[in-house]
Design an enzyme around this catalytic site. Sequence first.
Site, short mmCIF file in Angstrom:
data_model
loop_
_atom_site.label_atom_id
_atom_site.label_comp_id
_atom_site.label_asym_id
_atom_site.label_seq_id
_atom_site.Cartn_x
_atom_site.Cartn_y
_atom_site.Cartn_z
N HIS A 145 0.84 -1.21 0.00
CA HIS A 145 0.00 0.00 0.00
C HIS A 145 0.86 1.25 0.00
O HIS A 145 1.57 1.53 0.96
CB HIS A 145 -0.92 0.01 1.22
CG HIS A 145 -1.97 1.08 1.14
ND1 HIS A 145 -2.92 1.12 0.14
CD2 HIS A 145 -2.23 2.15 1.94
CE1 HIS A 145 -3.72 2.16 0.33
NE2 HIS A 145 -3.32 2.82 1.41
N HIS B 38 0.91 5.56 -1.37
CA HIS B 38 0.47 6.78 -2.05
C HIS B 38 1.74 7.60 -2.27
O HIS B 38 2.17 8.34 -1.37
CB HIS B 38 -0.52 7.58 -1.20
CG HIS B 38 -1.73 6.82 -0.76
ND1 HIS B 38 -2.63 6.28 -1.65
CD2 HIS B 38 -2.21 6.52 0.47
CE1 HIS B 38 -3.61 5.69 -0.99
NE2 HIS B 38 -3.37 5.83 0.30
N GLN C 94 2.27 11.36 -1.33
CA GLN C 94 2.28 11.74 0.08
C GLN C 94 3.69 11.76 0.67
O GLN C 94 3.89 12.28 1.78
CB GLN C 94 1.34 10.86 0.89
CG GLN C 94 -0.11 11.08 0.54
CD GLN C 94 -1.09 10.26 1.37
OE1 GLN C 94 -0.74 9.74 2.43
NE2 GLN C 94 -2.32 10.14 0.89
N ARG D 81 -6.07 15.03 6.94
CA ARG D 81 -6.56 14.81 5.58
C ARG D 81 -6.79 16.14 4.86
O ARG D 81 -6.51 16.27 3.66
CB ARG D 81 -7.85 13.99 5.60
CG ARG D 81 -8.30 13.53 4.23
CD ARG D 81 -9.55 12.70 4.30
NE ARG D 81 -10.72 13.52 4.63
CZ ARG D 81 -11.98 13.17 4.33
NH1 ARG D 81 -12.22 12.03 3.71
NH2 ARG D 81 -12.99 13.94 4.66
N TYR E 211 -4.69 7.55 -6.95
CA TYR E 211 -5.90 8.31 -7.21
C TYR E 211 -5.64 9.77 -7.57
O TYR E 211 -6.59 10.55 -7.73
CB TYR E 211 -6.89 8.22 -6.03
CG TYR E 211 -6.37 8.66 -4.68
CD1 TYR E 211 -6.36 10.00 -4.31
CD2 TYR E 211 -5.95 7.72 -3.74
CE1 TYR E 211 -5.92 10.40 -3.07
CE2 TYR E 211 -5.51 8.11 -2.49
CZ TYR E 211 -5.50 9.45 -2.15
OH TYR E 211 -5.06 9.84 -0.91
N GLU F 116 -10.53 2.02 8.77
CA GLU F 116 -9.30 2.64 9.27
C GLU F 116 -9.57 3.49 10.50
O GLU F 116 -8.76 3.53 11.43
CB GLU F 116 -8.67 3.51 8.19
CG GLU F 116 -7.40 4.22 8.63
CD GLU F 116 -6.76 5.07 7.55
OE1 GLU F 116 -5.69 5.65 7.81
OE2 GLU F 116 -7.33 5.17 6.44
N HIS G 189 -5.70 -1.53 5.97
CA HIS G 189 -5.87 -1.13 7.37
C HIS G 189 -6.75 -2.15 8.11
O HIS G 189 -6.23 -2.89 8.93
CB HIS G 189 -6.44 0.28 7.52
CG HIS G 189 -5.63 1.34 6.87
ND1 HIS G 189 -4.32 1.59 7.21
CD2 HIS G 189 -5.94 2.22 5.87
CE1 HIS G 189 -3.85 2.57 6.46
NE2 HIS G 189 -4.80 2.96 5.63
N ASP H 36 2.05 3.16 3.03
CA ASP H 36 0.96 4.12 2.94
C ASP H 36 1.45 5.55 2.73
O ASP H 36 1.83 5.93 1.64
CB ASP H 36 0.10 3.99 4.20
CG ASP H 36 -1.26 4.69 4.07
OD1 ASP H 36 -1.49 5.35 3.06
OD2 ASP H 36 -2.07 4.58 5.00
#
Length: 427
Positions: free
Chosen positions: A64, A66, A69, A90, A129, A240, A274, A325
């Site tokens: 996992h 991203h 980030q 977020r 995404y 999560e 998660h 992540d």
Amino acid sequence: MSTMIKALWAARAWLDTGFAEGVLLTIDEQGQWQEIATNVPASAVPVGTEWCHGTVLPGLINAHSHAFQRSFVGQSECLVAGRDDFWSWRERMYQVALGISPAMLKDLAIKLYRELLLGGYTQVCEFHYLHHDVDGSAYEDELLMAWTLAEAAQEVGIGITLLPVLYERAGFAQTSLRPEQRRFRSDVAWVRAAARRLAQARLPGVNVGIAIHSLRAALPESISALVHDFDGPIHIHVAEQMAEVDECLRVTGLRPVDYLFSLQALDARWHLVHATHSNTDEIEQVARAGATAVLCPSTEANLGDGLCDLPQWLAAGARLAIGSDSHVTRDVFEELRLLEYGQRLWYRQRNIAAEPSLFAGSSAARLFARVGHYESGSAAGFARWGLQVGARADALLWSESISLDELVFSSPRPALARVMVAGKMRV
């Protein structure tokens, strides 16, 4: 360009059930393990073989990621006002996402993927995404950002599984996205077409799956339509945060994992990212289905998500995987350490993951075996993984004899000497 190695001899190598001595691994022209023999003395090693006088482990899958980030690491560790939690983090992350250009993403991904190689990962599952331009409009090539990630992985030499994400609403009771989520917009047709184009490109080192951002971000009928007849890996964020659990209960009458099972018959294609707040019944459902829980200990700690019930996951025999992540940590052994230490703090005991009858009671060895087992390749779209015939020839090499307990529970850990991906040395 790195040259393909024909064979590797290791004084000591991990073969899923434990360490073996004098392991000779030959590699075919496709960069896969062709033959594996144990107890091969140094005097019998064929000419032209690559040597490792220390320890060899299989490369691990980062299930996992991203990538964008990575730019946010260390930038959100100050309390701005009031309470800081996942939801306030977020909001700041959205602002970062709105400033990432394709060129910035390429630079970030190259840096990140190099760090992941050094951290013990040889394959990364990119839960992707960040699809569109800053104003939410499509790029001339709608897959520009996905191609950018693939190019970064190829330059570094790490394998990548691209997971274009279905993201169509802002919450269970919402019908659309918020303005700050405009770059993420997609529907079933878009994701299916993206996965098809990426797969048809047949890029070296690139696998393809699909992802659903979360139950709150996709309509039930869209989830069913997306996964229908799709035979690759399917990833989804689930359970999560307790606020997510509470909202799911309020809107659907079911907890998230139960609700997902009410929508779909899960199987080995499914990877639940998660799954932190899953109860015993849900954990057992996941295990019976053959689905995987993708644990991300450093991100779950950084965001204040909470602790999973690791003993329940282990007791149920569920498949487990590890992801980094948000990339506050890029080292798989640090992830395993934090996973175990969180449980120790909660239960006020030691060696929570250990089983006396397995691996001489080693917590590190049991955790490593569970996240790096031969079936763990399913998260990335592989039928086989690890040091076994037919799997991709990935390996982590140390120049000294070292135990998994040292790697997981000693910091800083001994540095990798070399990293092999598909039969080629990348580090």
